[in-house]
Design a protein around this motif. Structure first.
Motif, PDB file in Angstrom:
ATOM      1  N   SER A 160      45.660  31.355  40.849  1.00 17.27           N
ATOM      2  CA  SER A 160      44.496  31.264  39.967  1.00 17.27           C
ATOM      3  C   SER A 160      43.468  30.274  40.501  1.00 17.27           C
ATOM      4  O   SER A 160      42.267  30.425  40.269  1.00 17.27           O
ATOM      5  N   GLU A 161      43.920  29.247  41.225  1.00 19.00           N
ATOM      6  CA  GLU A 161      42.996  28.269  41.781  1.00 19.00           C
ATOM      7  C   GLU A 161      42.155  28.862  42.911  1.00 19.00           C
ATOM      8  O   GLU A 161      41.104  28.332  43.257  1.00 19.00           O
TER       9      GLU A 161
ATOM     10  N   SER B 271      51.551  31.639  40.150  1.00 13.74           N
ATOM     11  CA  SER B 271      50.388  32.016  39.347  1.00 13.74           C
ATOM     12  C   SER B 271      49.330  30.917  39.317  1.00 13.74           C
ATOM     13  O   SER B 271      48.127  31.189  39.400  1.00 13.74           O
TER      14      SER B 271
ATOM     15  N   VAL C 146      47.967  29.806  34.300  1.00 12.33           N
ATOM     16  CA  VAL C 146      46.956  29.594  35.331  1.00 12.33           C
ATOM     17  C   VAL C 146      46.607  28.119  35.398  1.00 12.33           C
ATOM     18  O   VAL C 146      46.936  27.324  34.510  1.00 12.33           O
ATOM     19  N   SER C 147      45.919  27.737  36.448  1.00 11.90           N
ATOM     20  CA  SER C 147      45.510  26.359  36.650  1.00 11.90           C
ATOM     21  C   SER C 147      44.541  25.916  35.556  1.00 11.90           C
ATOM     22  O   SER C 147      43.649  26.656  35.143  1.00 11.90           O
TER      23      SER C 147
ATOM     24  N   GLY D  66      45.766  37.950  30.791  1.00  6.00           N
ATOM     25  CA  GLY D  66      45.025  38.771  31.734  1.00  6.00           C
ATOM     26  C   GLY D  66      45.212  40.236  31.395  1.00  6.00           C
ATOM     27  O   GLY D  66      46.335  40.681  31.142  1.00  6.00           O
TER      28      GLY D  66
ATOM     29  N   SER E  62      51.722  37.669  42.002  1.00  2.99           N
ATOM     30  CA  SER E  62      52.110  36.825  40.869  1.00  2.99           C
ATOM     31  C   SER E  62      53.144  37.502  39.982  1.00  2.99           C
ATOM     32  O   SER E  62      53.899  36.833  39.280  1.00  2.99           O
TER      33      SER E  62
ATOM     34  N   SER F 215      42.238  40.774  45.205  1.00  2.00           N
ATOM     35  CA  SER F 215      42.557  40.436  43.810  1.00  2.00           C
ATOM     36  C   SER F 215      43.671  41.335  43.274  1.00  2.00           C
ATOM     37  O   SER F 215      44.490  40.915  42.448  1.00  2.00           O
TER      38      SER F 215
ATOM     39  N   ALA G 263      41.056  26.155  36.662  1.00  2.00           N
ATOM     40  CA  ALA G 263      40.484  27.503  36.619  1.00  2.00           C
ATOM     41  C   ALA G 263      39.912  27.791  35.235  1.00  2.00           C
ATOM     42  O   ALA G 263      38.845  28.399  35.104  1.00  2.00           O
TER      43      ALA G 263
ATOM     44  N   THR H 175      50.285  34.789  31.209  1.00  2.00           N
ATOM     45  CA  THR H 175      50.667  34.096  32.436  1.00  2.00           C
ATOM     46  C   THR H 175      50.177  32.667  32.387  1.00  2.00           C
ATOM     47  O   THR H 175      49.472  32.262  31.459  1.00  2.00           O
TER      48      THR H 175
END
Length: 545
Positions: A364-365, A360, A233-234, A290, A353, A346, A237, A231
């Motif tokens: 993630s942030e 996403s 993510v930021s 993940g 997501s 979570s 992050a 995926t």
């Protein structure tokens, strides 16, 4: 000769291979529906001959036999033509009636918690999700006091799931219809499997086989879902995670200054450290993997233990906590560990997501803040014959229909996991079976093949190597069961996501290239895309394909 080559030749896994896709059927590889259809066709043909005589009745009978043979005998992509007709008819019917499109309803639900479990009470106020700041309490007798659950607003049959918070903050997803409970763990691996020596790979594989047997032996476990999701993510992050790893690293004393410093990051190489920080700070999103493991427990099979643990949903939660502890202790030897058990928020973030990959980075942030359970589902979703659409994204789910028939390399599934930097999820389902029942099923399958061979010989049909290979697969399965291997039925699903047809085609092309390299075959789950997506891309452990 190298040490690694020698180890490979002496390996207990040398010559290991997977069997072909099962096609034993009732007779000659034909399933019950095919046999029934062909039997009806033969009866009709006989009636035509008796009633019509020669030549009219004979011609009508010949035409009937030809039609039933063309429709009833062929198998396409593992299914009979008759089943494909059912799939297309069902898809067309759902499209005509609008049942293939989903939009969340406005009305809420409440629940009543009794000794027998949970009862849905419709048309009442929407319930609030458990508060993250408060742990689930216990009464004076130490029994769990279940909080009010939140309902997952998901398409179709998945809309009945209720999410509780257990002591310690873990989520417990309960399906009052199927009487199943789901707990989801975030997992990680200590080392990269592909970079280890062959001996270490063997040791980890042996430890993982033992962990599988342990998990399969836990009372009440219906299914285990192991997933790896690529995926986006930021970048911030990832930078936060990098800083956390630096802070957790070993602290030593600098010989020059006498100060305590961490043995990571800037202390090792200031230039590389700053380059990484600059890259992550400038990047909007980074591809990451993940991993999660979902454990599905049966309330029916655990009825006695649940009753002794407090009855109702509190007893089910207590039993789930015991299973979670057993799983945590079984994994480390294989290089895998439970990082944490997902909380309601979570868990909702993972589901959200999945339906909306574009979110996403934003999710993630938020870190552990996650997403409200009531917002986990899609605002819009639509199922079609070959694609599942949600929130502007397209998803297509495949099943690995054929595994390597020659010797399989250790870690051959890594080709699917690392097939490209695009959104995709690889989910391995393991369904434990009773050893005795598995052996009886194997015996019945071998007996069926023996009967088929006898009939073939009487009909003068030549024996084929393909038939011999399938019997060998059954013999190998029996030998593995007798040796003490866990009786597991494996299913592997892969969901590919994109935001346009062109992007989807490009992603699928990379996936198929990886499949070819791994000597596997993948098959689109036509007519089952909604159920296949839920099974593969979400952590709910709902395998209904």
């Amino acid at each position: 000769m190298s040490t690694q080559t020698l180890s490979s030749e002496e390996s207990e896994w040398d010559g290991a291979r997977f069997g072909r896709e099962e096609s034993t059927g009732v007779v000659f590889g034909l399933d019950f529906l095919q046999v029934t259809f062909l039997g009806i066709g033969m009866v009709i043909a006989v009636v035509f001959v008796i009633a019509g005589g020669f030549p009219g009745g004979t011609l009508a009978a010949a035409g009937t036999v030809a039609v039933t043979g063309v429709l009833g005998i062929p198998r396409i992509f593992g299914k009979s033509l008759l089943k494909w007709v059912q799939v297309f008819a069902t898809s067309w019917s759902r499209g005509r009636t609008g049942q293939n499109e989903y939009m969340p309803e406005e009305e809420g639900v409440d629940v009543a918690i009794g000794d027998e479990g949970v009862q849905l009470l419709p048309e009442l106020d929407v319930i609030d999700p458990p508060k993250r700041s408060e742990d689930t309490p216990r009464d004076k007798k130490g029994r769990i006091v279940p909080p009010k659950p939140a309902r997952l607003m998901l398409p179709g049959e998945f809309g009945e799931l209720l999410v509780y918070q257990m002591p310690g903050g873990a989520a417990f997803a309960y399906d009052p219809t199927s009487k199943e409970g789901v707990v989801v763990a975030q997992i990680s691996t200590h080392k990269a499997f592909g970079l280890e020596s062959f001996d270490n790979q063997e040791a980890r594989l042996r430890a993982w086989a033992e962990a599988e047997a342990t998990i399969a032996g836990i009372d009440g476990v219906l299914r285990v879902q192991m997933s790896d999701q690529t995926t986006i993510v930021s970048g911030s992050a990832v930078l936060d995670h990098y800083d956390q790893e630096i802070n957790n690293s070993q602290v030593v004393e600098d010989p020059d200054t006498g100060e305590k410093v961490h043995q990571a990051g800037e202390a090792i190489d200031p230039f590389l450290h700053q380059s990484l920080v600059d890259m992550l700070s400038a990047a909007e999103g980074q591809p990451v993997h993940g991993m999660w493991m979902s454990i599905v427990l049966s309330q029916t099979k655990l009825a006695k233990r649940i009753h002794s643990s407090g009855r109702g949903i509190r007893g089910f939660m207590e039993t789930a906590l015991v299973a979670m502890g057993a799983i945590e202790s079984a994994l480390p030897e294989s290089g895998t560990e439970v990082v944490r058990w997902h909380s309601p928020r979570s868990l909702a973030a993972l589901i959200r997501s999945a339906f909306d990959p574009a979110s996403s980075v934003e999710i993630s942030e938020r870190g552990e803040d996650g997403v409200d359970v009531s917002a986990a589902g899609p605002m819009w979703a639509k199922d079609s014959l070959a694609t599942f659409s949600s929130e502007g994204a397209l998803h297509r789910t495949f099943k690995i229909s054929e595994f390597p028939r020659s010797q399989a390399q250790l870690g051959f599934l890594s080709g699917f996991i690392f097939s490209g930097d695009f959104r995709h999820t690889v989910s391995v389902y393991m369904k434990p079976r009773d050893i005795g029942k598995a052996l009886k099923t194997n015996e019945r399958s071998r007996a069926t093949w023996g009967t088929n061979d006898t009939i073939r010989q009487k009909l003068g049909k030549q024996k084929t190597r393909r038939n011999d290979r399938q019997i060998e697969d059954l013999d190998q399965e029996e030998e593995e069961l007798v040796r003490g291997h866990a009786a597991l039925k494996m299913t592997i699903l892969i969901t590919v996501s994109a935001f346009s047809e062109e992007e989807m085609d490009a992603n699928i092309s990379q996936l198929k290239t990886s499949a070819a390299r791994a000597n596997c075959e993948v098959r689109v789950m036509y007519g089952q895309q909604d159920s296949a997506f839920m099974a593969s891309a979400t952590p709910l452990g709902r395998l209904s394909v």
